[in-house]
Write a protein that holds these residues in place. Structure first.
Motif, PDB file in Angstrom:
ATOM      1  N   ASP A   8      10.916   5.747  -0.830  1.00 37.59           N
ATOM      2  CA  ASP A   8      10.083   7.124  -1.045  1.00 37.59           C
ATOM      3  C   ASP A   8       9.777   8.111  -0.008  1.00 37.59           C
ATOM      4  OD1 ASP A   8       8.191   5.576  -0.964  1.00 37.59           O
ATOM      5  OD2 ASP A   8       7.317   6.851  -2.168  1.00 37.59           O
ATOM      6  N   ALA A  79       5.318   9.976  -8.244  1.00 37.53           N
ATOM      7  CA  ALA A  79       5.166   9.130  -8.927  1.00 37.53           C
ATOM      8  C   ALA A  79       6.417   9.668  -9.731  1.00 37.53           C
ATOM      9  CB  ALA A  79       4.422   9.103  -9.644  1.00 37.53           C
ATOM     10  N   ILE A  82      10.329   9.101  -8.117  1.00 35.74           N
ATOM     11  CA  ILE A  82      10.638   7.592  -8.731  1.00 35.74           C
ATOM     12  C   ILE A  82       9.757   7.198  -9.969  1.00 35.74           C
ATOM     13  CG2 ILE A  82       9.159   4.903  -9.290  1.00 35.74           C
ATOM     14  CD1 ILE A  82       8.029   5.749  -6.036  1.00 35.74           C
ATOM     15  N   HIS A  83       9.742   8.012 -10.902  1.00 35.83           N
ATOM     16  CA  HIS A  83      10.494   8.047 -12.138  1.00 35.83           C
ATOM     17  C   HIS A  83      11.477   8.268 -12.424  1.00 35.83           C
ATOM     18  CE1 HIS A  83       7.823   5.751 -14.653  1.00 35.83           C
ATOM     19  NE2 HIS A  83       6.692   6.252 -13.212  1.00 35.83           N
ATOM     20  N   LYS A 123      -0.895   1.991  -4.684  1.00 43.47           N
ATOM     21  CA  LYS A 123      -0.532   1.417  -5.666  1.00 43.47           C
ATOM     22  C   LYS A 123      -1.157   1.775  -6.808  1.00 43.47           C
ATOM     23  CE  LYS A 123      -0.186  -3.316  -3.501  1.00 43.47           C
ATOM     24  NZ  LYS A 123      -0.411  -4.414  -3.058  1.00 43.47           N
ATOM     25  N   ASN A 125      -1.297   5.122  -7.465  1.00 42.37           N
ATOM     26  CA  ASN A 125      -0.724   5.874  -7.960  1.00 42.37           C
ATOM     27  C   ASN A 125       0.922   5.850  -8.784  1.00 42.37           C
ATOM     28  OD1 ASN A 125      -0.268   9.072  -7.539  1.00 42.37           O
ATOM     29  ND2 ASN A 125       1.480   8.067  -5.683  1.00 42.37           N
ATOM     30  N   TYR A 126       0.823   4.669  -9.485  1.00 42.17           N
ATOM     31  CA  TYR A 126       1.803   4.564  -9.925  1.00 42.17           C
ATOM     32  C   TYR A 126       1.615   3.644 -11.219  1.00 42.17           C
ATOM     33  CZ  TYR A 126       4.098   4.963  -6.293  1.00 42.17           C
ATOM     34  OH  TYR A 126       4.822   5.743  -4.812  1.00 42.17           O
ATOM     35  N   ILE A 140       5.632   0.368 -14.571  1.00 42.48           N
ATOM     36  CA  ILE A 140       5.662  -0.309 -13.308  1.00 42.48           C
ATOM     37  C   ILE A 140       4.557  -1.275 -13.242  1.00 42.48           C
ATOM     38  CG2 ILE A 140       5.051   0.122 -11.152  1.00 42.48           C
ATOM     39  CD1 ILE A 140       7.422   2.399 -12.161  1.00 42.48           C
ATOM     40  N   VAL A 143       3.808  -3.217  -7.962  1.00 48.68           N
ATOM     41  CA  VAL A 143       4.352  -2.540  -6.874  1.00 48.68           C
ATOM     42  C   VAL A 143       4.120  -3.349  -5.692  1.00 48.68           C
ATOM     43  CG1 VAL A 143       3.863  -0.363  -5.449  1.00 48.68           C
ATOM     44  CG2 VAL A 143       3.178  -0.522  -8.024  1.00 48.68           C
TER      45      VAL A 143
END
Ligand code: ATP
Ligand code: MG
Length: 319
Positions: A8, A79, A82-83, A123, A125-126, A140, A143
């Protein structure tokens, strides 16, 4: 549980997952988000909600949220990025185990130990739910955080013998991460992250050239110009005046050499290395000048066809 490997970066999310047949699915999605929902028009709009905050993926907007600061690594927009990449990847929404990256300067502390505080922060953050309008949600499950640059060199590190070592230079959109590693990745000798040293410098030079010549273009077009710089037909399809194309080559070459010079100022303080690998999108632009500066023989100097995806490939190889 489905595993998803993710580099990322600040400008693009690089993602790999494998289906039940073992086939690899790879995607590169730009981090261009605005802080609002796009009006629903075609039904394909990528509108996201995190708590009370709204985000939308936008290809052409000039009002995108900046992602080129280190704080991006721990932010809601990260986030969302990534999603968004998950939704666009071809996977059906489901719980996933993700493997993500942090810049070397965040992953390690001053003493070269893992910075557990930053890793935990990443971690965390997700944990928030990220909803895409009219779609089921990805959750998630776990992680894992890996450092930028180093995993990209796993295949080369495996071929090294005693006395040899590999310098991996990951030249991204915003930062350059440099790691010096031992054969088989058994030791990390030295690492350094250069902030504000990346392809953004070349992009700024291209932007000001375009604006001097009344050829303003969207950021996404400039990224494509860098990738397709040797495709004359493409360039002719985006320039108003074709006589500006030759000047573009000079601007890209000069800015790439200058970026290489800056990177080399740090590289020359690393201990002796026998092999060099460039990765990150910037590797494609700096390979000639960095090879000349490092004076490493071409058979020990590695740059792949598509260096932007080397790190995510290395992360997958590591498992
Ligand atoms: N083959 C290529 N040739 C030229 N430029 C490229 C190529 N591939 C990617 N780029 C450019 O390289 C830049 C950096 O891409 P990359 O995905 O490596 O950065 P990032 O990981 O998002 O940034 P960072 O590592 O700094 O967080 C992008 O601006 C992209 O346009
Ligand atoms: Mg990167």
């Amino acid at each position: 549980m489905q595993k998803v490997f993710i580099d990322d970066g600040s400008t693009h999310v690089k993602m790999i997952w494998r289906d039940a047949e073992g086939e690899q699915h790879l995607s590169v999605t730009p981090n261009t988000f605005t802080a609002e929902h796009a009006p629903v028009h075609t039904g394909k709009e990528a509108n996201y909600t995190v708590g009370k905050n709204k985000f939308s993926f936008s290809k052409g907007s000039s009002k995108t949220i900046p992602t080129t600061d280190t704080s991006f690594q721990y932010s809601e927009v990260n986030a969302v990025a990534i999603h968004h990449a998950l939704h666009e990847s071809g996977l059906t929404p489901q719980p996933v185990d993700i493997i993500v990256t942090l810049p070397l300067s965040e992953f390690y502390d001053q003493e070269n130990n893992k910075n557990t505080q930053n890793i935990e922060r990443k971690k965390e953050n997700y944990k928030k739910s990220v909803k895409r309008t009219k779609r089921d949600e990805f959750t998630i499950n776990s992680v894992t955080v890996l450092p930028e640059s180093i995993p990209a060199g796993i295949n080369i590190a495996d071929t090294l013998s005693d006395g040899q070592s590999l310098l991996i230079i990951d030249i991204g959109g915003t930062t350059t991460n440099i790691g010096h590693i031992a054969p088989q990745l058994s030791e990390i000798y030295q690492q350094k992250c250069l902030a504000d040293t990346g392809v953004s410098r070349i992009i700024s030079a291209v932007k000001s050239y375009l604006s001097r010549n009344e050829e303003e273009m969207a950021d996404i077009t400039i990224h494509t110009i860098l990738k397709k710089r040797n495709d004359r037909d493409y360039l002719e399809s985006v320039f108003n005046d074709e006589s500006n194309i030759d000047g573009l080559y000079d601007v890209i070459a000069t800015a790439s050499e200058s970026l290489s010079e800056t990177i080399f100022q740090t590289v020359k303080h690393f201990n002796k290395y026998t092999h060099v690998m460039l990765c990150g999108g910037g590797g494609a632009l700096t390979k000639d000048s960095l090879r000349e500066l490092t004076k490493i023989k071409s058979e020990r100097f590695f740059v792949s066809e598509n260096p932007q995806i080397d790190l995510v490939q290395g992360i997958e190889t590591l498992g």
